[in-house]
Write a protein that holds these residues in place. Structure first.
Motif, PDB file in Angstrom:
ATOM      1  N   LEU A  52      -4.836  23.436 -12.557  1.00  0.00           N
ATOM      2  CA  LEU A  52      -4.388  22.095 -12.938  1.00  0.00           C
ATOM      3  C   LEU A  52      -3.694  21.405 -11.765  1.00  0.00           C
ATOM      4  N   GLU A  53      -2.855  22.142 -11.039  1.00  0.00           N
ATOM      5  CA  GLU A  53      -2.171  21.571  -9.879  1.00  0.00           C
ATOM      6  C   GLU A  53      -3.179  21.177  -8.793  1.00  0.00           C
ATOM      7  N   ASP A  54      -4.196  22.008  -8.591  1.00  0.00           N
ATOM      8  CA  ASP A  54      -5.248  21.678  -7.620  1.00  0.00           C
ATOM      9  C   ASP A  54      -5.987  20.406  -8.048  1.00  0.00           C
ATOM     10  N   GLY A  55      -6.270  20.297  -9.340  1.00  0.00           N
ATOM     11  CA  GLY A  55      -6.934  19.101  -9.865  1.00  0.00           C
ATOM     12  C   GLY A  55      -6.087  17.855  -9.642  1.00  0.00           C
ATOM     13  N   ALA A  56      -4.773  17.974  -9.871  1.00  0.00           N
ATOM     14  CA  ALA A  56      -3.864  16.836  -9.651  1.00  0.00           C
ATOM     15  C   ALA A  56      -3.843  16.462  -8.171  1.00  0.00           C
ATOM     16  N   GLN A  57      -3.874  17.465  -7.286  1.00  0.00           N
ATOM     17  CA  GLN A  57      -3.878  17.193  -5.846  1.00  0.00           C
ATOM     18  C   GLN A  57      -5.164  16.489  -5.424  1.00  0.00           C
ATOM     19  N   LYS A  58      -6.298  16.914  -5.984  1.00  0.00           N
ATOM     20  CA  LYS A  58      -7.573  16.274  -5.654  1.00  0.00           C
ATOM     21  C   LYS A  58      -7.587  14.818  -6.110  1.00  0.00           C
ATOM     22  N   MET A  59      -7.048  14.576  -7.325  1.00  0.00           N
ATOM     23  CA  MET A  59      -6.947  13.192  -7.815  1.00  0.00           C
ATOM     24  C   MET A  59      -6.069  12.364  -6.888  1.00  0.00           C
ATOM     25  N   GLY A  80       0.820  -1.209   0.000  1.00  0.00           N
ATOM     26  CA  GLY A  80       0.000   0.000   0.000  1.00  0.00           C
ATOM     27  C   GLY A  80       0.854   1.259   0.000  1.00  0.00           C
ATOM     28  N   GLU A  81       1.900   1.263   0.820  1.00  0.00           N
ATOM     29  CA  GLU A  81       2.800   2.420   0.870  1.00  0.00           C
ATOM     30  C   GLU A  81       3.509   2.612  -0.470  1.00  0.00           C
ATOM     31  N   SER A  82       3.920   1.516  -1.099  1.00  0.00           N
ATOM     32  CA  SER A  82       4.565   1.611  -2.415  1.00  0.00           C
ATOM     33  C   SER A  82       3.612   2.225  -3.435  1.00  0.00           C
ATOM     34  N   ALA A  83       2.352   1.823  -3.370  1.00  0.00           N
ATOM     35  CA  ALA A  83       1.350   2.377  -4.296  1.00  0.00           C
ATOM     36  C   ALA A  83       1.155   3.872  -4.034  1.00  0.00           C
ATOM     37  N   LYS A  84       1.149   4.266  -2.753  1.00  0.00           N
ATOM     38  CA  LYS A  84       0.995   5.689  -2.425  1.00  0.00           C
ATOM     39  C   LYS A  84       2.173   6.491  -2.980  1.00  0.00           C
ATOM     40  N   VAL A  85       3.371   5.937  -2.861  1.00  0.00           N
ATOM     41  CA  VAL A  85       4.562   6.616  -3.388  1.00  0.00           C
ATOM     42  C   VAL A  85       4.428   6.774  -4.908  1.00  0.00           C
ATOM     43  N   ALA A  86       3.955   5.719  -5.574  1.00  0.00           N
ATOM     44  CA  ALA A  86       3.774   5.784  -7.026  1.00  0.00           C
ATOM     45  C   ALA A  86       2.766   6.868  -7.397  1.00  0.00           C
ATOM     46  N   ILE A  87       1.667   6.958  -6.641  1.00  0.00           N
ATOM     47  CA  ILE A  87       0.642   7.984  -6.897  1.00  0.00           C
ATOM     48  C   ILE A  87       1.245   9.378  -6.715  1.00  0.00           C
ATOM     49  N   ARG A  88       2.021   9.544  -5.649  1.00  0.00           N
ATOM     50  CA  ARG A  88       2.632  10.861  -5.396  1.00  0.00           C
ATOM     51  C   ARG A  88       3.650  11.211  -6.482  1.00  0.00           C
ATOM     52  N   ASN A  89       4.363  10.202  -6.985  1.00  0.00           N
ATOM     53  CA  ASN A  89       5.311  10.460  -8.080  1.00  0.00           C
ATOM     54  C   ASN A  89       4.572  10.909  -9.342  1.00  0.00           C
ATOM     55  N   ILE A  90       3.418  10.316  -9.585  1.00  0.00           N
ATOM     56  CA  ILE A  90       2.618  10.727 -10.745  1.00  0.00           C
ATOM     57  C   ILE A  90       2.163  12.175 -10.565  1.00  0.00           C
ATOM     58  N   ARG A  91       1.753  12.526  -9.333  1.00  0.00           N
ATOM     59  CA  ARG A  91       1.358  13.916  -9.049  1.00  0.00           C
ATOM     60  C   ARG A  91       2.535  14.861  -9.308  1.00  0.00           C
ATOM     61  N   ARG A  92       3.728  14.463  -8.861  1.00  0.00           N
ATOM     62  CA  ARG A  92       4.914  15.299  -9.073  1.00  0.00           C
ATOM     63  C   ARG A  92       5.176  15.487 -10.570  1.00  0.00           C
ATOM     64  N   ASP A  93       5.077  14.391 -11.332  1.00  0.00           N
ATOM     65  CA  ASP A  93       5.271  14.489 -12.781  1.00  0.00           C
ATOM     66  C   ASP A  93       4.242  15.427 -13.404  1.00  0.00           C
ATOM     67  N   ALA A  94       2.987  15.326 -12.926  1.00  0.00           N
ATOM     68  CA  ALA A  94       1.922  16.194 -13.438  1.00  0.00           C
ATOM     69  C   ALA A  94       2.259  17.652 -13.143  1.00  0.00           C
ATOM     70  N   ASN A  95       2.650  17.941 -11.906  1.00  0.00           N
ATOM     71  CA  ASN A  95       2.977  19.325 -11.536  1.00  0.00           C
ATOM     72  C   ASN A  95       4.157  19.848 -12.339  1.00  0.00           C
ATOM     73  N   ASP A  96       5.161  18.983 -12.576  1.00  0.00           N
ATOM     74  CA  ASP A  96       6.311  19.408 -13.387  1.00  0.00           C
ATOM     75  C   ASP A  96       5.877  19.759 -14.808  1.00  0.00           C
ATOM     76  N   SER A  97       5.001  18.936 -15.371  1.00  0.00           N
ATOM     77  CA  SER A  97       4.552  19.213 -16.742  1.00  0.00           C
ATOM     78  C   SER A  97       3.715  20.502 -16.784  1.00  0.00           C
ATOM     79  N   PHE A  98       2.955  20.775 -15.712  1.00  0.00           N
ATOM     80  CA  PHE A  98       2.158  22.003 -15.675  1.00  0.00           C
ATOM     81  C   PHE A  98       3.070  23.225 -15.557  1.00  0.00           C
ATOM     82  N   LYS A  99       4.161  23.098 -14.803  1.00  0.00           N
ATOM     83  CA  LYS A  99       5.098  24.215 -14.672  1.00  0.00           C
ATOM     84  C   LYS A  99       5.768  24.509 -16.020  1.00  0.00           C
TER      85      LYS A  99
END
Length: 184
Positions: A155-162, A120-139
């Motif tokens: 867009l960043e708020d939307g990624a955080q909600k997801m 579960g923790e590994s999956a959470k890390v993967a989700i957070r990494n996807i959020r980071r990638d999303a935020n980087d692409s938005f920047k």
């Protein structure tokens, strides 16, 4: 949903699906044919899933019965089960292989619960990494002049909600699987 968020939502959904598959392969005292999903047997030189060379069913709550379509596959399937990390010794009568699932000890249940939490923790890390990638692409979008700062913030708020939604889902599935494992 903004089309720029859709690709990241799909990645997060794939992470959830992967976690569900991993949880399916963890045995919780009852016979579950999905524990065989990752096992491969040598079928005429090709690694093949057991479900593709045999009929797999659960006749009793603690037993999986594997009936190969070819008699020559009995030994191959038995060998694959013995070399796997299932920890179950197969019995066969020449035509059918039976896997009897013993009652899990309290210690083993706790180990499995820890393993579930780790996954579960590994999956959470993967989700957070996807959020980071999303935020980087938005920047990067904001650096090109065609997107406003407010739009990037949305867009960043939307990624955080997801991210929050999927993290909550992961917590619920970890809790459910842990409860299933610890129930005697």
């Amino acid at each position: 949903m903004d089309e720029r968020l859709v690709q990241f939502d799909e990645k997060m959904q794939k992470t959830m699906n992967n976690l569900s598959e991993e949880f399916g392969s963890i045995r919780a005292g009852r016979a579950n044919p999905h524990v065989l999903d990752k096992l491969r047997v040598d079928y005429y030189g090709t690694p093949t899933a057991i479900q593709q060379v045999a009929n797999v069913n659960v006749p009793e709550p603690r037993m999986i019965q594997i009936q190969p379509w070819e008699a020559s596959m009995v030994k191959e399937i038995e060998k694959a089960i013995l070399t796997s990390d299932l920890g179950i010794n197969p019995t066969n009568d020449g035509k059918v292989i039976r896997l009897l699932f013993p009652e899990l000890t309290e210690e083993r249940r706790k180990e499995l619960a820890k393993d579930v939490k780790k996954k579960g923790e590994s999956a959470k890390v993967a989700i957070r990494n996807i959020r980071r990638d999303a935020n980087d692409s938005f920047k990067k979008l904001s650096k090109s002049a065609d997107v406003s700062e407010d739009e990037v913030k949305e867009l960043e708020d939307g990624a955080q909600k997801m991210t929050d939604k999927y993290i909550t889902e992961i917590d619920k599935s970890v809790e459910a699987k842990t409860k299933e494992i610890l129930t005697v």
